[in-house]
Motif scaffolding. Sequence first.
Motif, PDB file in Angstrom:
ATOM      1  N   TYR A  63      52.906  54.207  59.538  1.00 53.05           N
ATOM      2  CA  TYR A  63      53.025  52.906  58.876  1.00 53.05           C
ATOM      3  C   TYR A  63      51.658  52.334  58.511  1.00 53.05           C
ATOM      4  CZ  TYR A  63      57.903  53.084  60.272  1.00 53.05           C
ATOM      5  OH  TYR A  63      59.204  53.457  60.439  1.00 53.05           O
ATOM      6  N   LEU A  64      50.666  52.511  59.379  1.00 54.83           N
ATOM      7  CA  LEU A  64      49.318  52.028  59.059  1.00 54.83           C
ATOM      8  C   LEU A  64      48.751  52.765  57.841  1.00 54.83           C
ATOM      9  CD1 LEU A  64      47.702  51.649  62.587  1.00 54.83           C
ATOM     10  CD2 LEU A  64      48.244  49.828  60.965  1.00 54.83           C
ATOM     11  N   VAL A  65      48.898  54.074  57.844  1.00 51.33           N
ATOM     12  CA  VAL A  65      48.403  54.861  56.713  1.00 51.33           C
ATOM     13  C   VAL A  65      49.172  54.491  55.442  1.00 51.33           C
ATOM     14  CG1 VAL A  65      48.225  57.207  55.778  1.00 51.33           C
ATOM     15  CG2 VAL A  65      47.563  56.758  58.137  1.00 51.33           C
ATOM     16  N   SER A  66      50.486  54.317  55.581  1.00 54.07           N
ATOM     17  CA  SER A  66      51.313  53.951  54.427  1.00 54.07           C
ATOM     18  C   SER A  66      50.893  52.611  53.844  1.00 54.07           C
ATOM     19  CB  SER A  66      52.791  53.880  54.839  1.00 54.07           C
ATOM     20  OG  SER A  66      53.244  55.143  55.226  1.00 54.07           O
ATOM     21  N   PHE A  67      50.630  51.645  54.707  1.00 52.97           N
ATOM     22  CA  PHE A  67      50.190  50.344  54.214  1.00 52.97           C
ATOM     23  C   PHE A  67      48.842  50.460  53.504  1.00 52.97           C
ATOM     24  CE2 PHE A  67      47.950  46.311  54.579  1.00 52.97           C
ATOM     25  CZ  PHE A  67      48.846  45.486  53.914  1.00 52.97           C
ATOM     26  N   GLY A  68      47.948  51.279  54.057  1.00 46.24           N
ATOM     27  CA  GLY A  68      46.650  51.498  53.411  1.00 46.24           C
ATOM     28  C   GLY A  68      46.794  52.132  52.041  1.00 46.24           C
ATOM     29  N   ILE A  69      47.677  53.111  51.930  1.00 46.18           N
ATOM     30  CA  ILE A  69      47.919  53.757  50.631  1.00 46.18           C
ATOM     31  C   ILE A  69      48.518  52.754  49.651  1.00 46.18           C
ATOM     32  CG2 ILE A  69      49.306  55.495  49.429  1.00 46.18           C
ATOM     33  CD1 ILE A  69      49.054  57.214  52.007  1.00 46.18           C
ATOM     34  N   GLY A  70      49.494  51.996  50.114  1.00 50.42           N
ATOM     35  CA  GLY A  70      50.126  50.984  49.261  1.00 50.42           C
ATOM     36  C   GLY A  70      49.140  49.932  48.795  1.00 50.42           C
ATOM     37  N   SER A  71      48.237  49.525  49.689  1.00 50.42           N
ATOM     38  CA  SER A  71      47.222  48.532  49.319  1.00 50.42           C
ATOM     39  C   SER A  71      46.209  49.106  48.339  1.00 50.42           C
ATOM     40  CB  SER A  71      46.502  48.029  50.568  1.00 50.42           C
ATOM     41  OG  SER A  71      47.388  47.294  51.369  1.00 50.42           O
ATOM     42  N   THR A  72      45.931  50.389  48.456  1.00 49.56           N
ATOM     43  CA  THR A  72      45.020  51.037  47.519  1.00 49.56           C
ATOM     44  C   THR A  72      45.653  51.123  46.137  1.00 49.56           C
ATOM     45  OG1 THR A  72      44.029  52.336  49.300  1.00 49.56           O
ATOM     46  CG2 THR A  72      43.726  53.155  47.059  1.00 49.56           C
ATOM     47  N   VAL A  73      46.921  51.458  46.090  1.00 52.37           N
ATOM     48  CA  VAL A  73      47.614  51.610  44.817  1.00 52.37           C
ATOM     49  C   VAL A  73      47.891  50.259  44.156  1.00 52.37           C
ATOM     50  CG1 VAL A  73      49.788  52.377  43.760  1.00 52.37           C
ATOM     51  CG2 VAL A  73      48.648  53.821  45.435  1.00 52.37           C
ATOM     52  N   LEU A  74      48.390  49.302  44.950  1.00 53.38           N
ATOM     53  CA  LEU A  74      48.808  48.006  44.395  1.00 53.38           C
ATOM     54  C   LEU A  74      47.761  46.905  44.525  1.00 53.38           C
ATOM     55  CD1 LEU A  74      52.474  47.952  45.735  1.00 53.38           C
ATOM     56  CD2 LEU A  74      51.681  48.628  43.464  1.00 53.38           C
ATOM     57  N   GLY A  75      46.693  47.183  45.260  1.00 50.19           N
ATOM     58  CA  GLY A  75      45.650  46.185  45.459  1.00 50.19           C
ATOM     59  C   GLY A  75      45.892  45.383  46.729  1.00 50.19           C
ATOM     60  N   PRO A  76      44.836  44.747  47.227  1.00 50.49           N
ATOM     61  CA  PRO A  76      44.969  43.963  48.459  1.00 50.49           C
ATOM     62  C   PRO A  76      45.841  42.717  48.244  1.00 50.49           C
ATOM     63  CG  PRO A  76      42.788  43.690  47.520  1.00 50.49           C
ATOM     64  CD  PRO A  76      43.490  44.718  46.686  1.00 50.49           C
ATOM     65  N   ILE A  77      46.321  42.191  49.337  1.00 46.54           N
ATOM     66  CA  ILE A  77      47.134  40.975  49.283  1.00 46.54           C
ATOM     67  C   ILE A  77      46.185  39.783  49.335  1.00 46.54           C
ATOM     68  CG2 ILE A  77      48.942  39.634  50.413  1.00 46.54           C
ATOM     69  CD1 ILE A  77      49.871  42.296  51.683  1.00 46.54           C
ATOM     70  N   PRO A  78      46.205  38.922  48.330  1.00 45.01           N
ATOM     71  CA  PRO A  78      45.297  37.771  48.317  1.00 45.01           C
ATOM     72  C   PRO A  78      45.531  36.867  49.531  1.00 45.01           C
ATOM     73  CG  PRO A  78      46.416  38.013  46.198  1.00 45.01           C
ATOM     74  CD  PRO A  78      47.052  38.971  47.141  1.00 45.01           C
ATOM     75  N   GLY A  79      44.457  36.545  50.226  1.00 44.69           N
ATOM     76  CA  GLY A  79      44.534  35.622  51.354  1.00 44.69           C
ATOM     77  C   GLY A  79      45.012  36.223  52.651  1.00 44.69           C
ATOM     78  N   VAL A  80      45.235  37.533  52.686  1.00 44.91           N
ATOM     79  CA  VAL A  80      45.705  38.188  53.917  1.00 44.91           C
ATOM     80  C   VAL A  80      44.702  39.280  54.284  1.00 44.91           C
ATOM     81  CG1 VAL A  80      47.552  39.555  54.959  1.00 44.91           C
ATOM     82  CG2 VAL A  80      48.117  37.746  53.355  1.00 44.91           C
ATOM     83  N   SER A  81      44.129  39.144  55.491  1.00 41.52           N
ATOM     84  CA  SER A  81      43.208  40.176  55.969  1.00 41.52           C
ATOM     85  C   SER A  81      44.005  41.235  56.722  1.00 41.52           C
ATOM     86  CB  SER A  81      42.150  39.559  56.881  1.00 41.52           C
ATOM     87  OG  SER A  81      42.753  39.130  58.091  1.00 41.52           O
ATOM     88  N   ALA A  82      43.343  42.343  57.047  1.00 46.20           N
ATOM     89  CA  ALA A  82      44.021  43.442  57.744  1.00 46.20           C
ATOM     90  C   ALA A  82      44.585  42.994  59.080  1.00 46.20           C
ATOM     91  CB  ALA A  82      43.060  44.602  57.932  1.00 46.20           C
ATOM     92  N   SER A  83      43.907  42.082  59.740  1.00 48.77           N
ATOM     93  CA  SER A  83      44.395  41.611  61.042  1.00 48.77           C
ATOM     94  C   SER A  83      45.592  40.669  60.912  1.00 48.77           C
ATOM     95  CB  SER A  83      43.263  40.924  61.812  1.00 48.77           C
ATOM     96  OG  SER A  83      42.813  39.797  61.085  1.00 48.77           O
ATOM     97  N   ASP A  84      45.820  40.110  59.730  1.00 44.71           N
ATOM     98  CA  ASP A  84      46.951  39.198  59.506  1.00 44.71           C
ATOM     99  C   ASP A  84      48.227  39.916  59.093  1.00 44.71           C
ATOM    100  OD1 ASP A  84      45.253  37.046  59.945  1.00 44.71           O
ATOM    101  OD2 ASP A  84      44.751  36.871  57.813  1.00 44.71           O
TER     102      ASP A  84
END
Length: 128
Positions: A63-84
């Motif tokens: 799930y961590l790797v999947s979220f990283g891949i998804g964030s790379t493809v779709l871009g980071p979530i504005p206002g949300v850090s990795a710890s959030d």
Amino acid sequence: MQEQPPHQTALSLSLGLFLMALPNLGVSVLLLGAIGYRYERINRLALLAAVMVLNPLAKGTVYLVSFGIGSTVLGPIPGVSASDVSLSAGADVLTRLLVGNLLFAAGLAVVGYGMALYGVHAARERRG
């Protein structure tokens, strides 16, 4: 039980890895059991190997790797850090998780197929 062709064994492992990598809360284990029971052409041992590789302890990393891949493809979530990052962060997190998970599962299935095909050929060659 007759020996199955290497392609069939590798395809069975690949299918198992793909289904096990998806976020389905353990339903994939039941689904793989049903597939193994229903279809003679499926290598049941290869399906079991996929379940063993992607056990519940490994799912967190998936799930961590999947979220990283998804964030790379779709871009980071504005206002949300990795710890959030949590499910309470909403649809943006789930979208990135699902997109990343589908890509990760597909990649894992392709790599698993290649490794299994090579391994079956090598084992049979060694046996003579």
